[in-house]
Design a protein around this motif. Structure first.
Motif, PDB file in Angstrom:
ATOM      1  N   VAL A   1      -5.414   8.796  -3.818  1.00  0.00           N
ATOM      2  CA  VAL A   1      -4.610   7.793  -3.105  1.00  0.00           C
ATOM      3  C   VAL A   1      -5.446   6.556  -2.799  1.00  0.00           C
ATOM      4  O   VAL A   1      -4.965   5.415  -2.906  1.00  0.00           O
ATOM      5  CB  VAL A   1      -4.035   8.428  -1.821  1.00  0.00           C
ATOM      6  CG1 VAL A   1      -3.410   7.355  -0.945  1.00  0.00           C
ATOM      7  CG2 VAL A   1      -3.008   9.485  -2.172  1.00  0.00           C
ATOM      8  N   ARG A   2      -6.708   6.765  -2.422  1.00  0.00           N
ATOM      9  CA  ARG A   2      -7.555   5.607  -2.135  1.00  0.00           C
ATOM     10  C   ARG A   2      -7.746   4.732  -3.372  1.00  0.00           C
ATOM     11  O   ARG A   2      -7.614   3.492  -3.313  1.00  0.00           O
ATOM     12  CB  ARG A   2      -8.907   6.074  -1.619  1.00  0.00           C
ATOM     13  CG  ARG A   2      -9.829   4.906  -1.256  1.00  0.00           C
ATOM     14  CD  ARG A   2     -11.187   5.374  -0.768  1.00  0.00           C
ATOM     15  NE  ARG A   2     -11.948   5.994  -1.838  1.00  0.00           N
ATOM     16  CZ  ARG A   2     -12.268   7.266  -1.887  1.00  0.00           C
ATOM     17  NH1 ARG A   2     -11.872   8.080  -0.918  1.00  0.00           N
ATOM     18  NH2 ARG A   2     -12.961   7.755  -2.891  1.00  0.00           N
TER      19      ARG A   2
ATOM     20  N   ARG B   1      -5.808   4.623  -6.020  1.00  0.00           N
ATOM     21  CA  ARG B   1      -4.523   4.026  -6.416  1.00  0.00           C
ATOM     22  C   ARG B   1      -4.165   2.848  -5.516  1.00  0.00           C
ATOM     23  O   ARG B   1      -3.752   1.784  -5.994  1.00  0.00           O
ATOM     24  CB  ARG B   1      -3.423   5.088  -6.359  1.00  0.00           C
ATOM     25  CG  ARG B   1      -2.053   4.604  -6.806  1.00  0.00           C
ATOM     26  CD  ARG B   1      -2.056   4.241  -8.295  1.00  0.00           C
ATOM     27  NE  ARG B   1      -0.727   3.903  -8.756  1.00  0.00           N
ATOM     28  CZ  ARG B   1       0.142   4.797  -9.238  1.00  0.00           C
ATOM     29  NH1 ARG B   1      -0.206   6.084  -9.321  1.00  0.00           N
ATOM     30  NH2 ARG B   1       1.330   4.415  -9.671  1.00  0.00           N
ATOM     31  N   MET B   2      -4.327   2.988  -4.212  1.00  0.00           N
ATOM     32  CA  MET B   2      -4.016   1.909  -3.291  1.00  0.00           C
ATOM     33  C   MET B   2      -4.962   0.724  -3.491  1.00  0.00           C
ATOM     34  O   MET B   2      -4.535  -0.446  -3.482  1.00  0.00           O
ATOM     35  CB  MET B   2      -4.096   2.410  -1.847  1.00  0.00           C
ATOM     36  CG  MET B   2      -2.987   3.379  -1.469  1.00  0.00           C
ATOM     37  SD  MET B   2      -3.225   4.081   0.193  1.00  0.00           S
ATOM     38  CE  MET B   2      -3.141   2.613   1.194  1.00  0.00           C
ATOM     39  N   SER B   3      -6.257   0.998  -3.671  1.00  0.00           N
ATOM     40  CA  SER B   3      -7.211  -0.090  -3.866  1.00  0.00           C
ATOM     41  C   SER B   3      -6.916  -0.864  -5.141  1.00  0.00           C
ATOM     42  O   SER B   3      -6.879  -2.103  -5.139  1.00  0.00           O
ATOM     43  CB  SER B   3      -8.631   0.480  -3.909  1.00  0.00           C
ATOM     44  OG  SER B   3      -9.574  -0.544  -4.116  1.00  0.00           O
TER      45      SER B   3
ATOM     46  N   HIS C   1       2.354   2.055  -3.540  1.00  0.00           N
ATOM     47  CA  HIS C   1       1.445   2.693  -4.502  1.00  0.00           C
ATOM     48  C   HIS C   1       1.161   4.145  -4.103  1.00  0.00           C
ATOM     49  O   HIS C   1       1.116   5.034  -4.972  1.00  0.00           O
ATOM     50  CB  HIS C   1       0.144   1.907  -4.571  1.00  0.00           C
ATOM     51  CG  HIS C   1       0.318   0.524  -5.097  1.00  0.00           C
ATOM     52  ND1 HIS C   1       0.725   0.233  -6.391  1.00  0.00           N
ATOM     53  CD2 HIS C   1       0.154  -0.690  -4.487  1.00  0.00           C
ATOM     54  CE1 HIS C   1       0.789  -1.076  -6.574  1.00  0.00           C
ATOM     55  NE2 HIS C   1       0.456  -1.667  -5.427  1.00  0.00           N
ATOM     56  N   ALA C   2       0.983   4.387  -2.791  1.00  0.00           N
ATOM     57  CA  ALA C   2       0.700   5.756  -2.353  1.00  0.00           C
ATOM     58  C   ALA C   2       1.900   6.662  -2.554  1.00  0.00           C
ATOM     59  O   ALA C   2       1.769   7.804  -3.032  1.00  0.00           O
ATOM     60  CB  ALA C   2       0.288   5.745  -0.885  1.00  0.00           C
TER      61      ALA C   2
ATOM     62  N   VAL D   1     -10.323  -0.024   0.919  1.00  0.00           N
ATOM     63  CA  VAL D   1      -9.272   0.892   1.380  1.00  0.00           C
ATOM     64  C   VAL D   1      -9.947   2.217   1.744  1.00  0.00           C
ATOM     65  O   VAL D   1     -10.743   2.750   0.957  1.00  0.00           O
ATOM     66  CB  VAL D   1      -8.193   1.109   0.306  1.00  0.00           C
ATOM     67  CG1 VAL D   1      -7.169   2.130   0.785  1.00  0.00           C
ATOM     68  CG2 VAL D   1      -7.515  -0.209  -0.038  1.00  0.00           C
TER      69      VAL D   1
ATOM     70  N   LEU E   1      -3.450  -2.803  -4.724  1.00  0.00           N
ATOM     71  CA  LEU E   1      -3.516  -3.977  -3.847  1.00  0.00           C
ATOM     72  C   LEU E   1      -4.349  -5.089  -4.468  1.00  0.00           C
ATOM     73  O   LEU E   1      -4.045  -6.291  -4.309  1.00  0.00           O
ATOM     74  CB  LEU E   1      -4.098  -3.580  -2.489  1.00  0.00           C
ATOM     75  CG  LEU E   1      -3.220  -2.683  -1.622  1.00  0.00           C
ATOM     76  CD1 LEU E   1      -3.986  -2.241  -0.376  1.00  0.00           C
ATOM     77  CD2 LEU E   1      -1.933  -3.381  -1.227  1.00  0.00           C
TER      78      LEU E   1
ATOM     79  N   ALA F   1       0.833  -1.213   0.000  1.00  0.00           N
ATOM     80  CA  ALA F   1       0.000   0.000   0.000  1.00  0.00           C
ATOM     81  C   ALA F   1       0.859   1.252   0.000  1.00  0.00           C
ATOM     82  O   ALA F   1       0.589   2.217  -0.734  1.00  0.00           O
ATOM     83  CB  ALA F   1      -0.915  -0.022   1.217  1.00  0.00           C
ATOM     84  N   GLN F   2       1.906   1.281   0.794  1.00  0.00           N
ATOM     85  CA  GLN F   2       2.781   2.458   0.835  1.00  0.00           C
ATOM     86  C   GLN F   2       3.454   2.672  -0.510  1.00  0.00           C
ATOM     87  O   GLN F   2       3.617   3.826  -0.945  1.00  0.00           O
ATOM     88  CB  GLN F   2       3.825   2.280   1.931  1.00  0.00           C
ATOM     89  CG  GLN F   2       3.287   2.426   3.334  1.00  0.00           C
ATOM     90  CD  GLN F   2       4.372   2.319   4.377  1.00  0.00           C
ATOM     91  OE1 GLN F   2       5.546   2.127   4.040  1.00  0.00           O
ATOM     92  NE2 GLN F   2       4.005   2.424   5.633  1.00  0.00           N
TER      93      GLN F   2
END
Length: 332
Positions: A142-143, A145-147, A121-122, A166, A150, A118-119
């Motif tokens: 960010v949400r 991108r992280m979702s 991607h963020a 996320v 992951l 997660a970090q």
């Protein structure tokens, strides 16, 4: 956590419905499922406990934007183990056959795997984003991108882990930068507040002026009405005086007419009385005209005696009676 009951040479295991148990005996799978309860021999059994419920993983890490500003990201990742057999093959979920506790820390290993992914991607997204854009639209970006990262991460798929959701709670800069960014807004808010204060004061002054004008107009109107009242009272007083004068004149004229009529009546009465007295006197004189002197003297004496005061003692002297007797002798 599995509940293991100990007996001599044998054990009994019981787990919750949200826990998957994978039991191996002599290298072969003997029990594999959720919420199982069974007997096993501790010397020949190998047990793995894999949780099946949704788990929350809080994230708190720092990132740097394209303009070299440090920001803090606060997020939460919800995940679930969807393939217990694959997860047990990749991560050590083994439990102690006597206590039921994990021999290692499998959930910490899963958390580390999710946190790093997660970090990554963020950090990759924020490194290409300006600070202001990150603060304005960064949470959604960010949400997503992280979702997306992951969900598509092959390591998680190969480990049997699925990301359910996320949530990015906040993206905040350093306190000094945050205060600096807040300054223009605060100044604008202060200016709007000052403007509102000035407008409120101006409105208050305008209202006070309007109230003063209304009070002045009210006083003017009251003075005008008072003047009209004084004038009306004066007119009423004059009218009362004129009416009083007219009434007095009428009363005086009526009194004068009554007095004139009374005087005329009295004069007429006096004239009638005088005429009657004159007629009576004339009749009396006419009656006395034919009488002789001695009779007249007698009548005069009689009249005199009627009008004289009371006489208690009368003294007749010869001097008084001599002339009278002489006259009487002469007439006889």
């Amino acid at each position: 956590m599995a509940v293991i009951t100990r007996y001599p040479l044998i054990r009994h295991l019981r787990v919750a419905p949200t826990t998957h148990i994978r039991a191996l005996r002599s290298g072969k799978v003997s029990h594999d499922g959720a919420g199982l309860a069974f007997w096993f021999r501790p010397l020949t059994a190998a047990l793995s406990e894999i949780p099946l419920d949704d788990r929350e993983l809080p994230l708190f890490f720092h990132a740097r934007t394209v303009d070299f500003q440090d920001v803090t990201v606060q997020a939460t990742v919800t995940y679930r183990i969807v393939d217990p057999a694959l997860a047990a093959a990749r991560i050590d979920f083994a439990i102690d056959v006597d206590t039921g506790a994990w021999r290692a820390a499998p959930l910490e290993q899963v958390a580390g795997l999710l946190t790093e992914s997660a970090q990554q991607h963020a950090l990759d997204l924020l490194a290409r984003t300006a600070l202001t854009d990150a603060l304005v639209d960064g949470i959604t970006a960010v949400r997503e991108r992280m979702s997306g990262g992951l969900t598509a991460d092959p390591r998680l798929a190969e480990t049997g882990i699925a990301v359910i959701g996320v949530r990015v709670v906040a993206i905040r800069p350093e306190p000094e930068v945050e205060r600096a960014l807040q300054t223009p807004t605060r100044e604008k808010v202060q200016q709007d507040a000052d403007k509102a204060t000035f407008e409120r004061r101006a409105l208050a002054v305008e209202r006070e002026r309007a109230i003063g004008e209304n009070e002045l107009q009210t006083k003017i109107e009251l003075a005008r009405r008072e003047e009209e009242l004084v004038a009306q009272n004066g007119a009423n007083d004059r009218l009362k005086t004129q009416e009083s004068w007219a009434a007095d004149a009428i009363a005086t004229e009526a009194k004068a007419r009554r007095e004139v009529a009374l005087a005329e009546a009295q004069a007429q009465a006096a004239r009638l009385v005088g005429a009657a007295e004159a007629d009576a006197e004339a009749a009396r004189l006419a009656a006395y005209r034919d009488l002789d002197e001695a009779t007249l003297i007698g009548l005069a004496v009689k009249e005199l005696a009627a009008n004289l005061p009371k006489v208690e003692h009368l003294v007749l002297t010869p001097d008084l009676l001599a002339p009278v007797l002489a006259r009487l002798g002469a007439t006889s």
